[in-house]
Design an enzyme around this catalytic site. Structure first.
Site, PDB file in Angstrom:
ATOM      1  N   HIS A 211      14.436 -28.399  75.107  1.00 44.06           N
ATOM      2  CA  HIS A 211      13.971 -27.156  75.731  1.00 44.06           C
ATOM      3  C   HIS A 211      14.530 -26.960  77.139  1.00 44.06           C
ATOM      4  CE1 HIS A 211      10.733 -29.853  77.375  1.00 44.06           C
ATOM      5  NE2 HIS A 211      10.816 -29.036  78.403  1.00 44.06           N
ATOM      6  N   ASP A 244      12.931 -32.537  70.182  1.00 49.24           N
ATOM      7  CA  ASP A 244      13.021 -32.114  71.579  1.00 49.24           C
ATOM      8  C   ASP A 244      13.952 -33.035  72.365  1.00 49.24           C
ATOM      9  OD1 ASP A 244      12.633 -30.462  73.712  1.00 49.24           O
ATOM     10  OD2 ASP A 244      10.788 -31.443  74.401  1.00 49.24           O
ATOM     11  N   SER A 326      10.947 -32.470  82.891  1.00 47.85           N
ATOM     12  CA  SER A 326      11.384 -32.611  81.508  1.00 47.85           C
ATOM     13  C   SER A 326      12.798 -33.153  81.405  1.00 47.85           C
ATOM     14  CB  SER A 326      11.335 -31.249  80.799  1.00 47.85           C
ATOM     15  OG  SER A 326      10.045 -30.987  80.336  1.00 47.85           O
TER      16      SER A 326
END
Length: 483
Positions: A211, A244, A326
């Protein structure tokens, strides 16, 4: 539920001890007014209690889905990355805390005895003489040494020269920071955000979250900046939405890249120290610390935009993780990568004017053993490979197990004919309660556990049918790609 710990009130101490019964009353000093109030012994009052408000839980929904991708599950934690995209937060809020304390200083009561008044007077005179001597001596020395120099004492070494012992947070951070990058990804229309990645090999491959780079997959702009300020253009080698995980490669990569050492996430224990590196809210090269709070935490996360969900059997940590962290490495106390920071559970209120929620100590990382396998497949073929059982399970938020749906979506069969589940004897309506020794409480938990394995692995499934428990052996199949 909000809780507060209030300090116990302590009665104030008297400003002076009562005079002894046989001691003469001391005369008031000149300039003092009889009956004037004594000065307060402790001018600092207890601090005000602080508390964080609670927030409501997310809504639940269910949708059986035999094909990829399954819809996002209920109450999904928000991605911790994409500092500028405004991803929504999900879940329940934390409690609050408070603190209060008071201190008093009380002098010991004087002993009774004859002649104490004379003793007090003698001590007082001695103190005055000593005080006068000290004052005069100090004034003389100050006058003789008043050459404009400083009277401060300096350390022989500055902080930058102090050796950091191996295993300290400072030593781990100093070794790992040069191998982490801040990633900026933007679509062709300019939309995007900031995340983190780390050096995977000497060929210039950087591992991060899907993402983080999703906006730049089709014709967008992608760059990676090292802590020394050097910035490199990059391209997406491959991305796995379900895991992910993504791999990007630096263009014109330097020859002195130092890949971070990969640890063994299976050996991690609850309570182990953790160190997270990332760019929370765009603040690059930020280091935070914590512990492993839990292992094998079933987490299904999405970016809040209605796109497909990601599933993981995650490492949970209380190291502070925020939007922008992230894709960054989660390290152990020796500096080995044990996970990739991916998602957070947070309250719904944002901060810093972004509308995004921040850390409440519930961060989730993809175990590095799984991420390593995915990254290697992406580098090798450019596409992810998923293990599968070949059956559609309900995504309802239950604690009873993963139920194989009675009907498939779009006219497909809930159990693939000739697939792994079919060969193992599973049927619609069966409720899977264990995969090997791991308890399965829902469909997302089952998906996350399956994806910790590789295609071809043999697993033992425990399931219930008609109120009776059964076990069966199953060889996991494979599916290539996210579509």
């Amino acid at each position: 539920m909000s809780t507060e710990n209030e300090g116990t009130a302590v009665p104030p101490a008297p400003s002076a001890p009562p005079p002894p019964a046989d001691a003469p009353a001391a005369s008031a000093p000149q300039g003092a007014h009889p009956g004037s109030a004594p000065a307060a012994a402790d001018p600092y009052g207890p601090p005000a209690a602080q508390a964080h408000p609670d927030a409501g839980a997310g809504e639940s929904s269910s949708a059986p889905d035999p094909s990829w991708p399954p819809p996002p599950p209920p109450s999904t934690p928000a991605y911790s990355g994409d500092g500028g995209a405004g991803h929504g937060a999900a879940g329940h809020g934390g409690g609050g805390w408070g603190a209060g304390w008071g201190t008093t200083h009380q002098q010991p009561a004087p002993k009774n005895g004859r002649g104490r008044g004379g003793l007090v007077a003698a001590v007082l005179v001695a103190a005055l003489v000593a005080g006068g001597l000290g004052g005069g001596l100090g004034y003389t020395l100050a006058r003789e040494n008043d050459s404009g120099g400083s009277t401060t004492v300096s350390s022989s070494t500055s902080g930058g020269n102090v050796k950091r012992d191996p295993g300290t947070v400072a030593a781990v951070a100093a070794a790992a920071l040069p191998s982490t990058v801040t990633i900026e990804a933007a679509s062709s229309s300019g939309e995007g955000g900031t995340g983190t990645g780390f050096v995977f090999d000497k060929q210039g491959h950087i591992v991060t979250n899907n993402h983080v780079v999703a906006d730049a997959v089709d014709g967008g702009n992608l760059s990676a900046t090292f802590p020394n300020g050097k910035k490199y253009e990059a391209e997406v080698v491959g991305n796995a939405q379900g895991y992910d995980v993504a791999v990007i490669k630096l263009k014109n990569a330097p020859s002195d890249l130092k890949p971070l050492t990969l640890g063994n996430s299976d050996d991690v224990a609850v309570g182990d120290s953790t160190i997270a590196i990332g760019a929370p809210f765009g603040l690059s090269n930020t280091v935070t610390t914590g512990i492993i709070s839990a292992k094998n935490r079933p987490v299904a996360s999405s970016d809040g935009t209605g796109s497909k969900a990601s599933y993981m059997s995650a490492l949970q940590t209380d190291a502070s993780i925020n939007p922008g962290n992230s894709g960054g490495p989660l390290l152990d106390a020796q500096g080995n990568v044990i996970g990739i920071n991916s998602a957070i559970q947070s309250t719904s209120n944002g901060g810093f004017g972004t509308g995004q929620a921040g850390s409440i100590g519930l961060g989730f990382a993809i175990p590095i053993n799984q991420a390593k396998y995915v990254a290697q497949e992406l580098i090798r073929t450019g596409k992810p490979v998923y293990a599968k059982i070949g059956a559609s399970v309900s995504l309802e938020d239950t604690t009873n197990g993963a139920k194989i749906t009675e009907q498939g979506v779009g006219g497909t069969e809930p159990v693939d004919p000739g697939g792994p589940a079919d060969k193992a004897g599973l049927k619609p309506g069966d409720v899977i309660t264990k995969l090997d020794d791991r308890v399965i409480d829902s469909g997302p938990t089952l998906i996350g556990e399956i994806w910790t394995h590789k295609p071809g692995d043999e697993v033992t499934l425990t399931y219930e049918r008609g109120g009776k428990e059964h076990t069966t052996e199953l060889t996991l199949g494979s599916r290539v790609g996210d579509s």
